[in-house]
Design a protein around this motif. Structure first.
Motif, PDB file in Angstrom:
ATOM      1  N   ALA A 141     -11.952   1.791  -4.666  1.00  0.00           N
ATOM      2  CA  ALA A 141     -12.732   2.998  -4.363  1.00  0.00           C
ATOM      3  C   ALA A 141     -12.322   4.113  -5.307  1.00  0.00           C
ATOM      4  O   ALA A 141     -11.163   4.187  -5.736  1.00  0.00           O
ATOM      5  N   GLY A 142     -13.278   4.973  -5.624  1.00  0.00           N
ATOM      6  CA  GLY A 142     -13.003   6.110  -6.488  1.00  0.00           C
ATOM      7  C   GLY A 142     -12.366   5.659  -7.796  1.00  0.00           C
ATOM      8  O   GLY A 142     -12.651   4.571  -8.296  1.00  0.00           O
ATOM      9  N   GLY A 154      -8.786   5.843  -8.303  1.00  0.00           N
ATOM     10  CA  GLY A 154      -7.404   5.401  -8.169  1.00  0.00           C
ATOM     11  C   GLY A 154      -7.147   4.231  -7.245  1.00  0.00           C
ATOM     12  O   GLY A 154      -6.035   3.700  -7.211  1.00  0.00           O
ATOM     13  N   MET A 155      -8.137   3.815  -6.464  1.00  0.00           N
ATOM     14  CA  MET A 155      -7.891   2.744  -5.479  1.00  0.00           C
ATOM     15  C   MET A 155      -8.279   1.404  -6.078  1.00  0.00           C
ATOM     16  O   MET A 155      -9.447   1.135  -6.328  1.00  0.00           O
ATOM     17  N   TRP A 207      -8.623  -5.251  -4.058  1.00  0.00           N
ATOM     18  CA  TRP A 207      -7.557  -6.142  -3.584  1.00  0.00           C
ATOM     19  C   TRP A 207      -8.025  -7.548  -3.290  1.00  0.00           C
ATOM     20  O   TRP A 207      -7.211  -8.411  -2.951  1.00  0.00           O
ATOM     21  N   CYS A 222       1.181   4.275  -2.895  1.00  0.00           N
ATOM     22  CA  CYS A 222       0.201   5.361  -3.069  1.00  0.00           C
ATOM     23  C   CYS A 222      -0.114   6.090  -1.759  1.00  0.00           C
ATOM     24  O   CYS A 222      -0.348   7.291  -1.764  1.00  0.00           O
ATOM     25  N   HIS A 223      -0.175   5.346  -0.644  1.00  0.00           N
ATOM     26  CA  HIS A 223      -0.598   5.987   0.609  1.00  0.00           C
ATOM     27  C   HIS A 223       0.590   6.451   1.453  1.00  0.00           C
ATOM     28  O   HIS A 223       0.397   7.103   2.469  1.00  0.00           O
ATOM     29  N   TYR A 266     -11.996  10.715   4.781  1.00  0.00           N
ATOM     30  CA  TYR A 266     -12.305   9.605   3.878  1.00  0.00           C
ATOM     31  C   TYR A 266     -13.463   9.979   2.954  1.00  0.00           C
ATOM     32  O   TYR A 266     -14.435  10.585   3.385  1.00  0.00           O
ATOM     33  N   TYR A 267     -13.348   9.585   1.698  1.00  0.00           N
ATOM     34  CA  TYR A 267     -14.430   9.866   0.737  1.00  0.00           C
ATOM     35  C   TYR A 267     -15.508   8.794   0.763  1.00  0.00           C
ATOM     36  O   TYR A 267     -16.626   9.020   0.326  1.00  0.00           O
ATOM     37  N   ASN A 268     -15.147   7.582   1.214  1.00  0.00           N
ATOM     38  CA  ASN A 268     -16.067   6.447   1.043  1.00  0.00           C
ATOM     39  C   ASN A 268     -16.531   5.837   2.357  1.00  0.00           C
ATOM     40  O   ASN A 268     -16.912   4.673   2.408  1.00  0.00           O
ATOM     41  N   ASP A 310      -3.245  10.505  -5.990  1.00  0.00           N
ATOM     42  CA  ASP A 310      -3.905  11.401  -5.057  1.00  0.00           C
ATOM     43  C   ASP A 310      -4.720  10.566  -4.064  1.00  0.00           C
ATOM     44  O   ASP A 310      -5.938  10.591  -4.059  1.00  0.00           O
ATOM     45  N   ALA A 311      -4.004   9.790  -3.235  1.00  0.00           N
ATOM     46  CA  ALA A 311      -4.695   8.863  -2.339  1.00  0.00           C
ATOM     47  C   ALA A 311      -5.122   9.558  -1.048  1.00  0.00           C
ATOM     48  O   ALA A 311      -4.565  10.585  -0.671  1.00  0.00           O
ATOM     49  N   THR A 312      -6.105   8.946  -0.389  1.00  0.00           N
ATOM     50  CA  THR A 312      -6.634   9.495   0.865  1.00  0.00           C
ATOM     51  C   THR A 312      -5.578   9.475   1.976  1.00  0.00           C
ATOM     52  O   THR A 312      -4.794   8.534   2.064  1.00  0.00           O
ATOM     53  N   CYS A 348       0.776  -1.243   0.000  1.00  0.00           N
ATOM     54  CA  CYS A 348       0.000   0.000   0.000  1.00  0.00           C
ATOM     55  C   CYS A 348       0.804   1.288   0.000  1.00  0.00           C
ATOM     56  O   CYS A 348       0.254   2.351  -0.282  1.00  0.00           O
TER      57      CYS A 348
END
Ligand code: HEC
Length: 126
Positions: free
Chosen positions: A90-91, A93-94, A97, A49-50, A73-75, A63-65, A46
């Protein structure tokens, strides 16, 4: 067809379904051991990105959370929301898994690890 045969035909699939749901493991509870397992998985899958600290500020490719702030969090940031974001993506870019891990528990360990980045008050509230 007699009524009793019909009833029996209906009961068999019901028994199979309830046996299957008993076999499904309960989500790994929040514990030091689970957080440690989640941490290993996180470092492996992970950070690109994170970021290593979950904040997605340095050396990241998308552009990860910021995972350290549940309010950002968006979700959704309940355990179930986080599990869904990890399993199904999610969104834009995620990535999803669920096919990367052998079972569901690894994703619950990841949920627990991410929650360990929050304050105790945030964990208790969500
Ligand atoms: C390819 C880049 C990438 C990788 C690798 C990645 N993520 Fe994400 N992740 C993102 C992006 C981008 C978002 C924001 C999604 C959105 O816009 O809704 C996100 C969102 C999330 C969310 C939901 C947060 C929210 O805003 O609701 C969680 C939880 C999460 N990631 C966990 C993980 C975990 C755990 C891993 C490793 C198994 C991982 N991510 C790997 C890019 C990535």
């Amino acid at each position: 067809m007699s009524f009793s045969i019909l009833l029996r035909l209906l009961t068999v699939p019901l028994l199979v379904i309830s046996a299957a749901s008993i076999q499904a493991e309960a989500p790994a509870p929040y514990s030091e051991e689970s957080v440690a397992k989640g941490s290993q998985l996180y470092l492996h899958f992970c950070t690109e990105c994170h970021g290593k600290d979950g904040r997605a500020l340095m050396d990241v490719i998308s552009d990860a959370t910021d995972l350290t702030d549940p309010e950002a969090y968006y979700n959704g940031s309940t355990r179930a929301d986080m599990y869904r974001s990890i399993a199904d993506g999610a969104g834009v870019g995620m990535p999803p898994w669920k096919s990367q891990f052998k079972g569901e528990q690894d994703m619950w360990h990841l949920v627990n690890f991410i929650r360990s980045l929050w304050t105790a008050e945030q964990r208790a509230a969500l």
